[in-house]
Design an enzyme around this catalytic site. Structure first.
Site, PDB file in Angstrom:
ATOM      1  CG  HIS A  12      -2.006   0.918   1.254  1.00 33.33           C
ATOM      2  ND1 HIS A  12      -3.184   0.690   1.914  1.00 33.33           N
ATOM      3  CD2 HIS A  12      -2.145   2.133   0.679  1.00 33.33           C
ATOM      4  CE1 HIS A  12      -3.998   1.711   1.749  1.00 33.33           C
ATOM      5  NE2 HIS A  12      -3.386   2.610   1.007  1.00 33.33           N
ATOM      6  CG  HIS A  22      -1.077   6.600  -1.524  1.00 38.88           C
ATOM      7  ND1 HIS A  22      -2.178   6.397  -2.335  1.00 38.88           N
ATOM      8  CD2 HIS A  22      -1.407   6.094  -0.318  1.00 38.88           C
ATOM      9  CE1 HIS A  22      -3.141   5.805  -1.628  1.00 38.88           C
ATOM     10  NE2 HIS A  22      -2.695   5.602  -0.395  1.00 38.88           N
ATOM     11  NE  ARG A  32       0.358  11.545  -2.354  1.00 40.40           N
ATOM     12  CZ  ARG A  32      -0.718  11.006  -1.812  1.00 40.40           C
ATOM     13  NH1 ARG A  32      -1.569  10.307  -2.558  1.00 40.40           N
ATOM     14  NH2 ARG A  32      -0.981  11.180  -0.538  1.00 40.40           N
ATOM     15  CG  ASN A  58      -4.626   7.473  -4.601  1.00 40.15           C
ATOM     16  OD1 ASN A  58      -3.566   6.887  -4.794  1.00 40.15           O
ATOM     17  ND2 ASN A  58      -4.864   8.184  -3.520  1.00 40.15           N
ATOM     18  CG  HIS A  73      -6.127   1.788   5.395  1.00 40.76           C
ATOM     19  ND1 HIS A  73      -7.475   1.621   5.385  1.00 40.76           N
ATOM     20  CD2 HIS A  73      -5.848   2.577   4.332  1.00 40.76           C
ATOM     21  CE1 HIS A  73      -7.991   2.291   4.361  1.00 40.76           C
ATOM     22  NE2 HIS A  73      -7.021   2.866   3.708  1.00 40.76           N
ATOM     23  CG  ASN A 125      -9.872   8.402   5.773  1.00 46.67           C
ATOM     24  OD1 ASN A 125     -10.414   7.790   6.678  1.00 46.67           O
ATOM     25  ND2 ASN A 125     -10.475   8.691   4.631  1.00 46.67           N
ATOM     26  CG  ASP A 143      -2.413   4.650   3.666  1.00 46.96           C
ATOM     27  OD1 ASP A 143      -2.256   5.055   2.495  1.00 46.96           O
ATOM     28  OD2 ASP A 143      -3.398   4.951   4.371  1.00 46.96           O
TER      29      ASP A 143
END
Ligand SMILES: [Zn+2]
Length: 453
Positions: free
Chosen positions: A68, A70, A72, A102, A239, A285, A312
């Protein structure tokens, strides 16, 4: 210029059943030839000219695999790039990360998968691509899941948000069966979570800031488990942050649902008490929950109920974090601190950032490293489908992807010294025990003496 031979001298490896926590430490030398492990043995006579790392007192683990991350890129290269995230990952002992879809635009079709793969060729570590479940992650229509699966994408997620439309999630599960792929859910009912900034509880009441209730996470976990039971789809919960979600996962296992789950280092080690400071770097989150939730998750990890620790890793440019708490974006860095946070939490009497946490049981260095080897390397490598290259065992014939750990080295996290392009770590100034000192990824020594080369 790197020599063809790389020797690792005097380190300990943990041997035992893969996926289990019962392991013993054995001192072994390792010889790597052009990136491939060619010999593992008690004492190896390294060939002349070999570069030799003397790692006595250290442990050699199969490199970590983050389910997991990110990265970017594309869309927010000011916060992080695939390259900068790969350096951060290598510093943290990660040899493979799963890039979340994402991005802007989202990874929702084969062209985007190819783009990320081409950008990842120069990364220090392996990058696996996760695809979005819905087109543009809008939760309205399915993405080109089958086309992405044909390219080898194994994990699908709309992470950043949960899939709100139950009918769409049911269709995604039916599609996933044809390619045997995994649906990874960010469990959050957006109606229940809407407008919240931290865990809905004592602290949010005192602060007078709207909270995010547990039930938003638990309701979606339950819904997806019911849908997975109906369809036979393979479900992964991301998560997890509450005691009850873990109980629900255990129930799903009793029902025979094909389910795995992950927890982050911060959900294990930080509670909503710390958010009283209104430090925007603690805004994440799902939110940091109660000490009770942390205790349950730590116990779940120790008992093997939690399959993986995932970071995350969520870099944010200071423009999104150096602002009042309620205006700040959700997310925190994770790659460079993950190992040390978990190791400190499992082995020390107190976790320095969370005095309210009570040490659940006494775990020694080898037990802690065995748990970490399982949950940060062996099991996530299988979930990500990269077990041929990652997750061990450390044996001849395999590409060298290794994290070398000094369990006695203490260090203080300094946000401004991290390799990530962003600075939003909640652990700035915290002293941790245990450090990744060398990382060998894709067969190459990429981190030496705690710094990337
Ligand atoms: Zn998420």
């Amino acid at each position: 210029m790197m020599t063809k031979w790389l020797g690792i001298k005097g380190g300990k490896t943990l041997v035992g059943k893969p996926g289990g926590d019962s392991k013993t430490a054995v001192t072994q030398d390792i010889l790597i030839d052009n990136g491939v492990i060619v010999e593992v043995g008690e004492v190896i006579a390294f060939p002349p000219g070999a570069e030799v790392l003397d790692v006595q007192g250290c442990f050699v683990l199969p490199g970590f695999v983050d389910l997991h991350c990110h990265m970017r890129e594309p869309g927010d290269e000011e916060s992080e790039t695939i390259h900068s995230a790969s350096i951060a990952g290598a510093n943290g002992g990660f040899c493979c990360v799963v890039a979340m879809p994402n991005t802007t635009p989202a990874i929702d079709g084969p062209d985007m998968v190819e783009l990320i793969r081409s950008k990842s060729t120069s990364a220090l570590i392996d990058v696996e691509v996760a695809g979005a479940i819905s087109k543009a992650r809008e939760g309205k229509a399915l993405s080109e899941m089958n086309e992405m699966a044909r390219l080898g994408v194994k994990i699908f997620t709309d992470d950043g948000c949960g899939v709100q439309d139950s009918r769409l999630m049911l269709s995604a599960m039916q599609y996933s069966l044809t390619s045997n792929s995994i649906l990874a859910q960010h469990c959050e009912d957006s109606y229940l979570a809407s407008g919240g900034h931290l865990h809905d509880g004592d602290v949010s009441s005192v602060l007078g800031v709207q909270g995010i209730p547990n039930e938003g996470e638990e309701a979606m976990a339950y819904r997806d488990i019911l849908l997975a039971k109906k369809t036979g789809a393979r479900l992964h919960l991301m998560h997890m942050s509450t005691q009850r979600v873990l109980e629900i996962v255990q129930q799903a296992r009793d029902w025979g649902v094909d389910i795995t789950c992950e927890v982050t280092p911060h959900h294990l080690s930080l509670t909503h008490e710390s958010v009283k400071s209104l430090n925007p770097n603690l805004k994440v989150n799902p939110p940091l929950r109660t000490a009770n939730d942390c205790h349950s998750l730590i116990e779940g990890l120790i008992k093997g109920q939690i399959d993986a620790i995932a970071t995350d890793h969520a870099p944010h440019h200071p423009d999104k974090k150096d602002v009042p708490f309620e205006e700040a974006s959700f997310g925190m860095l994770g790659l460079e601190t993950a190992f040390s946070v978990v190791f400190t939490l499992l082995t020390q009497d107190k976790f320095p950032a969370s005095p309210e946490l009570i040490k659940p049981s006494s775990i020694d260095t080898i037990q802690a490293l065995a748990i970490i080897q399982r949950a940060m390397s062996e099991t996530p490598s299988k979930i990500a489908g990269v077990e041929k290259r990652h997750g061990g065992p450390i044996e001849p014939g395999r590409v060298a992807n290794l994290a070398i750990i000094d369990p006695s080295r203490c260090w203080t996290v300094a946000a401004n010294k991290l390799a990530s392009k962003s600075r939003n770590t909640p652990f700035d100034g915290i002293e941790l025990v245990g450090k990744v000192v060398h990382t060998i990824a894709k067969g190459k020594l990429v981190v030496s003496d705690g710094g990337s080369l």
